[in-house]
Design an enzyme around this catalytic site. Sequence first.
Site, mmCIF file in Angstrom:
data_model
loop_
_atom_site.group_PDB
_atom_site.id
_atom_site.type_symbol
_atom_site.label_atom_id
_atom_site.label_comp_id
_atom_site.label_asym_id
_atom_site.label_seq_id
_atom_site.Cartn_x
_atom_site.Cartn_y
_atom_site.Cartn_z
ATOM 1 N N ASP A 1 -1.393 -8.059 28.678
ATOM 2 C CA ASP A 1 -2.679 -8.258 28.017
ATOM 3 C C ASP A 1 -3.616 -7.075 28.272
ATOM 4 O O ASP A 1 -3.699 -6.570 29.393
ATOM 5 C CB ASP A 1 -3.304 -9.541 28.611
ATOM 6 C CG ASP A 1 -4.514 -10.031 27.854
ATOM 7 O OD1 ASP A 1 -4.383 -10.338 26.662
ATOM 8 O OD2 ASP A 1 -5.605 -10.112 28.461
ATOM 9 N N GLU B 1 -0.014 -4.874 24.933
ATOM 10 C CA GLU B 1 -1.050 -5.217 23.963
ATOM 11 C C GLU B 1 -2.132 -4.160 24.139
ATOM 12 O O GLU B 1 -2.978 -4.245 25.033
ATOM 13 C CB GLU B 1 -1.630 -6.612 24.227
ATOM 14 C CG GLU B 1 -2.548 -7.063 23.090
ATOM 15 C CD GLU B 1 -3.937 -7.530 23.482
ATOM 16 O OE1 GLU B 1 -4.650 -8.041 22.622
ATOM 17 O OE2 GLU B 1 -4.323 -7.392 24.659
HETATM 18 C C1 NOJ Z 1 -6.059 -10.347 24.366
HETATM 19 C C2 NOJ Z 1 -5.567 -11.741 24.154
HETATM 20 O O1 NOJ Z 1 -4.574 -11.735 23.178
HETATM 21 C C3 NOJ Z 1 -6.781 -12.551 23.779
HETATM 22 O O2 NOJ Z 1 -6.422 -13.825 23.305
HETATM 23 C C4 NOJ Z 1 -7.698 -12.617 24.954
HETATM 24 O O3 NOJ Z 1 -8.880 -13.296 24.598
HETATM 25 C C5 NOJ Z 1 -8.067 -11.217 25.445
HETATM 26 N N1 NOJ Z 1 -6.943 -10.338 25.490
HETATM 27 C C6 NOJ Z 1 -8.656 -11.279 26.823
HETATM 28 O O4 NOJ Z 1 -7.668 -11.611 27.759
#
Ligand code: NOJ
Length: 564
Positions: A226, A288
Amino acid sequence: MTTTSAAPDRRHTVHAAEAPDGPWWRHAVIYQVYPRSFADSNGDGIGDLPGITARLPHLAELGVDALWLSPFYVSPQADAGYDVADYRDVDPVFGTLSDLDALLDAAHRLGLRVIVDLVPNHTSDQHVWFAAARAAAPGSPERGRYLFREGRGEHGELPPNNWVSMFGGPAWTRVVEADGRPGQWYLHLFDSSQPDLDWSNPQVRDEFEDVLRFWLDRGVDGFRVDVAHGLVKADGLPDWDGTAAMIDGSDPNVHPGPMFDQEGVHEIYRSWRTVLDSYPGDRAMVAEAWVEPVERLARYVRSDEMHQAFNFAFLSAGWDPVALRTVIDRSFAANDAVGAPTTWVMSNHDVVRHASRLGLTDPTHRPNGIGEGDEQPDAELGLRRARAISLLVLALPGSAYLYQGEELGLPEHTALPDELRQDPAYFRTRGAERGRDGCRVPLPWEPGAPAFGFSPTGASWLPQPADWGAFTVEAQRGVDGSTYETYRRALALRREHAMATADLTWRGDDPQVLTLSVGDVLVVANMGDVPVTLPAEAKVLLSSAADMVGSQVPPATTVWARVG
Ligand code: NOJ
Ligand code: CA
């Protein structure tokens, strides 16, 4: 009427074939399971791990290679589990560690790999470290695991810098010190309940390597990381006047700011790679990272860092054949240069589902949620385009990510009552952004069953639209041409023709039509307004729409065909 040509003189190969027996993550189709919305086993209206395990045969039948589980860790659920209070345990709402072990076991028996989410940029404010940091004094080692700073202004009453949270509002919150007075501020790029960790602190690094080992020892096949571009912040946390948005609308040539894509993140991933490489089997990490341009993103997947990164530039290209072709070309060039597979993705739990996004007047627009009073998508056009673009996604060499429900053609819930919304982005923007709840509505499995088979009691943490019976798995299984059977067939053909490891050659030069051969499959994605004619020798394998007449590919349709 245009004729799509397969003439060899128009050929332009952008990606070479690779050995089909490479590691799984180079060519896998990975299905994202959003645990709270997949299947609820105990009837409390929230999906859980036993629910997922019971429904794994669906994923095996669909024909994906792996699943990615969004967070199921102990969490107050302020950001649907992306606020982790204990990285080594399962939240009771989702089950227990033994439920997770059972899920892993069952998935592996079905030949499905499992990757889990890792949230290293921030913890929950309920994490023991943060509780200790709050209770400790400024300058203490406890505070040193997070980004606590003195405020600006005469009495420290102003935040330490001008950064804004990704969910809206300031990125800083002030704490009350032990003496009862307002004290330091802590940084949170997301909600105030998600304090950012200080990754220059060796304790933070050690802790996360240990967390990686904890899950690798349990048998997970990898991690989705993440906010992978956010862990390291620029020295001195300087003010920044840009907009810290996800890439939509940003200028790819402008640096995303002092909070993102700092050089220091790469060293972290190099050390994690060493940890993964020390385990048997092919364990993988996917970043991500909302980083543009794709050349910059490719730095995350150099051979000693992550294995994959989500291709959000592709997701953001919308229904625009020129933009799609450009991003496909650039993605292959950038990833091939570092020896990494490219990924393809159209939907996830953070964006409006593509069956709805592509039905907007501007199908490249990516609003943060849709609600009553907003432009409502053209559902029929959106689904038609979504099916067409999904057949493009699944044709492309490399690895593809599917978001639960897209195999059903599921639309966004675009009329959720605002009082039911839960996304912190909705609250922090005071409703200016509807937020992501509309793409997180529980899945429909069986028509006529309580909550369409999502939960035995009919409870559902977000309401499902009344007309979702037609989208259920049961209503589509075995129905020729249904979205579900189209995905299934695509996945089977992709495997049969080894498309994920094949070469990609562009053919034809109509800017409204993407014509490509992927190995021995000819793919024609007609994104224009007039039908196109397949070459005479083409034998259709699969079409995204049921209304093909002879060799004519109608608008908003993708066809896979065999030539020769
Ligand atoms: C990316 C995640 O996919 C999202 O759902 C989340 O709110 C943010 N990062 C913060 O962790
Ligand atoms: Ca449940």
